[in-house]
Design an enzyme around this catalytic site. Sequence first.
Site, PDB file in Angstrom:
ATOM      1  N   GLY A 117       0.831  -1.207   0.000  1.00 18.20           N
ATOM      2  CA  GLY A 117       0.000   0.000   0.000  1.00 18.20           C
ATOM      3  C   GLY A 117       0.865   1.256   0.000  1.00 18.20           C
ATOM      4  N   ASP A 141       2.448  -9.219   7.388  1.00 17.93           N
ATOM      5  CA  ASP A 141       1.540 -10.059   6.592  1.00 17.93           C
ATOM      6  C   ASP A 141       2.261 -10.858   5.496  1.00 17.93           C
ATOM      7  OD1 ASP A 141      -0.354  -8.819   8.110  1.00 17.93           O
ATOM      8  OD2 ASP A 141      -1.305  -7.725   6.471  1.00 17.93           O
ATOM      9  N   ARG A 176     -10.360 -28.164  26.098  1.00 16.33           N
ATOM     10  CA  ARG A 176     -10.988 -27.077  25.340  1.00 16.33           C
ATOM     11  C   ARG A 176     -10.520 -27.012  23.885  1.00 16.33           C
ATOM     12  NH1 ARG A 176     -10.389 -22.514  30.075  1.00 16.33           N
ATOM     13  NH2 ARG A 176     -12.460 -22.808  30.941  1.00 16.33           N
ATOM     14  N   MET A 183      -3.086 -11.783  12.779  1.00 21.01           N
ATOM     15  CA  MET A 183      -3.243 -10.759  11.742  1.00 21.01           C
ATOM     16  C   MET A 183      -3.015 -11.344  10.350  1.00 21.01           C
ATOM     17  SD  MET A 183      -1.788  -7.200  13.263  1.00 21.01           S
ATOM     18  CE  MET A 183      -2.851  -6.131  14.213  1.00 21.01           C
ATOM     19  N   ARG A 286       3.326  -7.253  16.222  1.00 19.02           N
ATOM     20  CA  ARG A 286       4.127  -6.227  15.555  1.00 19.02           C
ATOM     21  C   ARG A 286       5.246  -5.673  16.438  1.00 19.02           C
ATOM     22  NH1 ARG A 286      -0.302  -2.953  12.260  1.00 19.02           N
ATOM     23  NH2 ARG A 286       0.445  -1.205  13.500  1.00 19.02           N
TER      24      ARG A 286
HETATM   25  O1  F6P Z   1      -0.784  -4.739   7.395  1.00 19.37           O
HETATM   26  C1  F6P Z   1      -0.288  -4.994   8.661  1.00 19.37           C
HETATM   27  C2  F6P Z   1      -1.381  -5.092   9.660  1.00 19.37           C
HETATM   28  O2  F6P Z   1      -0.775  -5.384  10.891  1.00 19.37           O
HETATM   29  C3  F6P Z   1      -2.481  -6.081   9.318  1.00 19.37           C
HETATM   30  O3  F6P Z   1      -2.099  -7.402   9.594  1.00 19.37           O
HETATM   31  C4  F6P Z   1      -3.613  -5.577  10.161  1.00 19.37           C
HETATM   32  O4  F6P Z   1      -4.865  -5.924   9.613  1.00 19.37           O
HETATM   33  C5  F6P Z   1      -3.424  -4.095  10.124  1.00 19.37           C
HETATM   34  O5  F6P Z   1      -2.065  -3.861   9.833  1.00 19.37           O
HETATM   35  C6  F6P Z   1      -3.791  -3.406  11.408  1.00 19.37           C
HETATM   36  O6  F6P Z   1      -3.649  -2.033  11.230  1.00 19.37           O
HETATM   37  P1  F6P Z   1      -3.749  -0.967  12.418  1.00 19.37           P
HETATM   38  O7  F6P Z   1      -2.361  -0.754  12.919  1.00 19.37           O
HETATM   39  O8  F6P Z   1      -4.286   0.225  11.741  1.00 19.37           O
HETATM   40  O9  F6P Z   1      -4.639  -1.527  13.457  1.00 19.37           O
END
Ligand code: F6P
Length: 360
Positions: A117, A141, A176, A183, A286
Amino acid sequence: MKKRLGLLTSGGDCGGLNAVIRAVTRHAVFTYGWEVLGVRDGTIGLLSRPPDVEPLDPEKLDAAMMRLGGTILGTTNKRDPFSFAIADGSVVDRSAEVIEGYHALSLDALIGIGGDGSFAILRRLARQGGIPFVGIPKTIDNDVRGTETSIGHDTAVWVATEALDRLQPTAASHDRVMVLEVMGRDAGHIAIAAGIAGGADIVLIPEIPYRLERVAAHIDTLRRQGRNFALVIAAESVKSPEGHAVYRHHPGGGKSYGGVGAVLADAIARLTGAETRVTVLGHVQRGGQPTPWDRLLASAFGVAAVDLVAAGRFDRMVAWQNRRVIDVPLEEATSGPHLVDPQGPHVRTARGLGICFGDG
Ligand code: F6P
């Protein structure tokens, strides 16, 4: 000639960004004798007047940078300068201001660390504004085309694998079914890699449509075989059993994926009678210390990107293919997401291990 290089991080943060900042700066300054300006908060820094930048000092970017999560430059994954939302709710094109900010700094080139992006935006800016640009792929991702892997993915897979490792004993102790939501906005790379590495029984990814009955049948089979628990890992972008994307709507506007794990856990409970629990890993994937692989990849990409600038090769992205760093046209990287191949090696491995995708 002494060059002046701009460096920015763009899009969601991930493990390894500071290691790239370090590598770019050290190689540019120590090898080529250039100057590096770090731009704050992605293109936002180029919108500020004066542009919001800081000279990067390689002496200060020591090995501690490799261990540090996040990005010291800041980043944004929202504010596209071509459709920039302003206070009254309308959207304006501020691309010319970003380009002006770049030129005001007398930069010779710009290196951007981003995902597909961000690259689409940065490439458009570069072409419109005559900016010599080189991209470095990062994304948990792993959905950037043209590279087998991107910075940050390995760290996210490590975190998700560790989560499965921790969920297994508690699942077994309480009989369970545990659902782990990870993500992956377009692609299921994190889910399938961690699913294999962490011993999941069921992996749900957007690339392979599932049927809940198949998932329930697999859990029943496991029970008949004497198993008292099951581990399910699902990418956030997997659809609900009714076929809808599940989003979280943010109070300030906007939405992001989130919640499909709970939907799945409830549906599995209803269909199998099993007690289910859900864990949403979210942004834990992250942050934190980058894995050794992400540090290595970040270092290799950073050095290679500076060499591309030195060679005057622009509109390109450094990439990892066949155990080495190469470079590919940025056009390839922005031509759509790199998805999990339903016939590819990871899926074959998973099926070979008896992992269920809920299909068939
Ligand atoms: O593109 C990376 C990502 O961590 C995706 O896996 C997730 O959907 C998105 O960014 C989350 O974005 P934000 O930081 O805006 O919550």
